[in-house]
Scaffold this active site. Sequence first.
Site, PDB file in Angstrom:
ATOM      1  N   GLU A  89     -58.768 -31.448 -18.259  1.00 50.97           N
ATOM      2  CA  GLU A  89     -60.160 -31.642 -17.846  1.00 50.97           C
ATOM      3  C   GLU A  89     -60.995 -32.105 -19.040  1.00 50.97           C
ATOM      4  O   GLU A  89     -61.494 -31.271 -19.811  1.00 50.97           O
ATOM      5  CB  GLU A  89     -60.741 -30.330 -17.327  1.00 50.97           C
ATOM      6  CG  GLU A  89     -60.104 -29.815 -16.067  1.00 50.97           C
ATOM      7  CD  GLU A  89     -61.096 -28.976 -15.264  1.00 50.97           C
ATOM      8  OE1 GLU A  89     -61.382 -29.356 -14.135  1.00 50.97           O
ATOM      9  OE2 GLU A  89     -61.591 -27.974 -15.793  1.00 50.97           O
ATOM     10  N   SER A 100     -65.235 -34.495 -12.159  1.00 45.32           N
ATOM     11  CA  SER A 100     -65.912 -35.411 -11.239  1.00 45.32           C
ATOM     12  C   SER A 100     -64.970 -36.043 -10.212  1.00 45.32           C
ATOM     13  O   SER A 100     -65.099 -37.236  -9.898  1.00 45.32           O
ATOM     14  CB  SER A 100     -66.666 -36.493 -12.022  1.00 45.32           C
ATOM     15  OG  SER A 100     -67.664 -35.896 -12.827  1.00 45.32           O
ATOM     16  N   HIS A 127     -61.078 -22.270 -18.982  1.00 45.65           N
ATOM     17  CA  HIS A 127     -61.931 -23.372 -18.510  1.00 45.65           C
ATOM     18  C   HIS A 127     -62.962 -23.675 -19.604  1.00 45.65           C
ATOM     19  O   HIS A 127     -63.441 -22.759 -20.282  1.00 45.65           O
ATOM     20  CB  HIS A 127     -62.621 -22.959 -17.202  1.00 45.65           C
ATOM     21  CG  HIS A 127     -63.331 -24.103 -16.545  1.00 45.65           C
ATOM     22  ND1 HIS A 127     -64.548 -24.567 -16.989  1.00 45.65           N
ATOM     23  CD2 HIS A 127     -62.970 -24.908 -15.506  1.00 45.65           C
ATOM     24  CE1 HIS A 127     -64.908 -25.607 -16.238  1.00 45.65           C
ATOM     25  NE2 HIS A 127     -63.968 -25.825 -15.331  1.00 45.65           N
ATOM     26  N   GLY A 173     -64.335 -29.319  -8.812  1.00 44.91           N
ATOM     27  CA  GLY A 173     -65.493 -28.433  -8.913  1.00 44.91           C
ATOM     28  C   GLY A 173     -66.513 -28.753  -7.839  1.00 44.91           C
ATOM     29  O   GLY A 173     -66.361 -28.371  -6.674  1.00 44.91           O
ATOM     30  N   GLY A 174     -67.540 -29.510  -8.216  1.00 49.10           N
ATOM     31  CA  GLY A 174     -68.666 -29.810  -7.334  1.00 49.10           C
ATOM     32  C   GLY A 174     -68.267 -30.217  -5.921  1.00 49.10           C
ATOM     33  O   GLY A 174     -68.814 -29.687  -4.941  1.00 49.10           O
ATOM     34  N   ASN A 209     -62.475 -25.159  -7.493  1.00 44.60           N
ATOM     35  CA  ASN A 209     -63.150 -24.244  -8.411  1.00 44.60           C
ATOM     36  C   ASN A 209     -64.609 -24.115  -7.980  1.00 44.60           C
ATOM     37  O   ASN A 209     -65.430 -24.995  -8.248  1.00 44.60           O
ATOM     38  CB  ASN A 209     -63.036 -24.798  -9.842  1.00 44.60           C
ATOM     39  CG  ASN A 209     -63.748 -23.921 -10.848  1.00 44.60           C
ATOM     40  OD1 ASN A 209     -64.178 -22.811 -10.540  1.00 44.60           O
ATOM     41  ND2 ASN A 209     -63.883 -24.423 -12.074  1.00 44.60           N
ATOM     42  N   TRP A 210     -64.914 -23.020  -7.298  1.00 45.28           N
ATOM     43  CA  TRP A 210     -66.276 -22.850  -6.762  1.00 45.28           C
ATOM     44  C   TRP A 210     -67.280 -22.449  -7.843  1.00 45.28           C
ATOM     45  O   TRP A 210     -68.478 -22.390  -7.579  1.00 45.28           O
ATOM     46  CB  TRP A 210     -66.274 -21.780  -5.652  1.00 45.28           C
ATOM     47  CG  TRP A 210     -65.610 -22.202  -4.384  1.00 45.28           C
ATOM     48  CD1 TRP A 210     -64.996 -23.401  -4.124  1.00 45.28           C
ATOM     49  CD2 TRP A 210     -65.512 -21.440  -3.173  1.00 45.28           C
ATOM     50  NE1 TRP A 210     -64.510 -23.422  -2.836  1.00 45.28           N
ATOM     51  CE2 TRP A 210     -64.816 -22.227  -2.229  1.00 45.28           C
ATOM     52  CE3 TRP A 210     -65.929 -20.161  -2.797  1.00 45.28           C
ATOM     53  CZ2 TRP A 210     -64.541 -21.775  -0.935  1.00 45.28           C
ATOM     54  CZ3 TRP A 210     -65.654 -19.720  -1.509  1.00 45.28           C
ATOM     55  CH2 TRP A 210     -64.973 -20.521  -0.586  1.00 45.28           C
ATOM     56  N   LYS A 211     -66.785 -22.120  -9.017  1.00 50.66           N
ATOM     57  CA  LYS A 211     -67.673 -21.673 -10.111  1.00 50.66           C
ATOM     58  C   LYS A 211     -68.578 -20.527  -9.616  1.00 50.66           C
ATOM     59  O   LYS A 211     -68.095 -19.665  -8.895  1.00 50.66           O
ATOM     60  CB  LYS A 211     -68.465 -22.853 -10.680  1.00 50.66           C
ATOM     61  CG  LYS A 211     -67.524 -24.019 -11.029  1.00 50.66           C
ATOM     62  CD  LYS A 211     -68.137 -25.059 -11.886  1.00 50.66           C
ATOM     63  CE  LYS A 211     -67.103 -26.170 -12.129  1.00 50.66           C
ATOM     64  NZ  LYS A 211     -67.511 -27.142 -13.115  1.00 50.66           N
ATOM     65  N   GLU A 242     -65.961 -24.221 -19.503  1.00 46.01           N
ATOM     66  CA  GLU A 242     -67.229 -23.497 -19.368  1.00 46.01           C
ATOM     67  C   GLU A 242     -67.118 -22.073 -19.911  1.00 46.01           C
ATOM     68  O   GLU A 242     -68.106 -21.479 -20.329  1.00 46.01           O
ATOM     69  CB  GLU A 242     -67.680 -23.514 -17.893  1.00 46.01           C
ATOM     70  CG  GLU A 242     -68.212 -24.891 -17.512  1.00 46.01           C
ATOM     71  CD  GLU A 242     -68.122 -25.223 -16.037  1.00 46.01           C
ATOM     72  OE1 GLU A 242     -67.871 -24.332 -15.218  1.00 46.01           O
ATOM     73  OE2 GLU A 242     -68.294 -26.424 -15.719  1.00 46.01           O
ATOM     74  N   GLY A 268     -68.549 -32.333 -14.101  1.00 46.63           N
ATOM     75  CA  GLY A 268     -69.886 -32.193 -13.524  1.00 46.63           C
ATOM     76  C   GLY A 268     -70.851 -33.303 -13.908  1.00 46.63           C
ATOM     77  O   GLY A 268     -72.065 -33.157 -13.752  1.00 46.63           O
TER      78      GLY A 268
HETATM   79  P1  PGA Z   1     -66.378 -31.055 -11.363  1.00 40.06           P
HETATM   80  O1  PGA Z   1     -65.777 -29.742 -12.083  1.00 40.06           O
HETATM   81  O2  PGA Z   1     -65.383 -31.489 -10.309  1.00 40.06           O
HETATM   82  O3  PGA Z   1     -67.677 -30.618 -10.782  1.00 40.06           O
HETATM   83  O4  PGA Z   1     -66.534 -32.101 -12.428  1.00 40.06           O
HETATM   84  C1  PGA Z   1     -64.425 -29.639 -12.379  1.00 40.06           C
HETATM   85  C2  PGA Z   1     -64.154 -28.315 -13.061  1.00 40.06           C
HETATM   86  O5  PGA Z   1     -64.996 -27.855 -13.821  1.00 40.06           O
HETATM   87  O6  PGA Z   1     -63.096 -27.702 -12.845  1.00 40.06           O
END
Ligand code: PGA
Length: 252
Positions: free
Chosen positions: A166, A212, A96, A233-234, A8-10, A98, A172
Amino acid sequence: MRKLVIANWKMHPKSPRDAARLAHFVGRELKKVRNVEVVLAPPFLYIPIVLGVIKRDAGLKIAAQDTFYENGGAYTGEISPLQLKASGARFVIVGHSERRALGETDEVVNKKIKAVLESGMRAVLCVGEKEKERDVVFPKIIREELHEGLRKIKKSLLKNLVIAYEPIWAIGTGRPDTPKDVYEMTVLIRRELYRMFGKKIAKRVPILYGGSVTFRNAAEFVEKGAVDGLLVGGASLNPKSFVKIIKEVSTI
Ligand code: PGA
């Protein structure tokens, strides 16, 4: 079940050139990995660029990070499931945390899940609780997100459903959940799916963990957490880290 890992590159990276570079590295390094399904979820704008770069790397697929729920009409700024499918997306992440934090309701998530599944793409429904409970209980919010998100969806469409667990507090933050607690949560989610849809569906819906994930903990989550894959994500923005995650998962 073949393991599934979604990057997930956001809202990254900053330019189409950087997106192409990232996809190119990942595609080149993962050419030989066969037992993990690897999916990249770039921002909408970069989908054609990334697809152009990875076309030759047979294994890689594309996910969108969101969608609208209508397939046509006057909806300024929105993107439809049909457009995503026609542009090469095979998966869509829906709900998600977010996006929920920006006001997306369970009702909207439900409409989006329905639209994605009806389009023939695979829908990744994200669920997760805000705070870690001291004992592993099944958080009410997860039950609600599952029931509301999957309300009135035809059973025959659920073969293309993926659930991503999640926990919001782990996203994050550099504070991942423990494989042991993820294991218990996965069992609880599967039990809920069993209650909702019966054994066959509960058994075959992949459950991913996200929050994470790094190359250091990836294998443990899959092995001890008994998940079918990961939503990263990150760490997916660092090509070397992401490739390491896939290689770790592929050894299991
Ligand atoms: P993260 O994000 O790996 O940076 O914690 C995961 C996500 O939001 O899908």
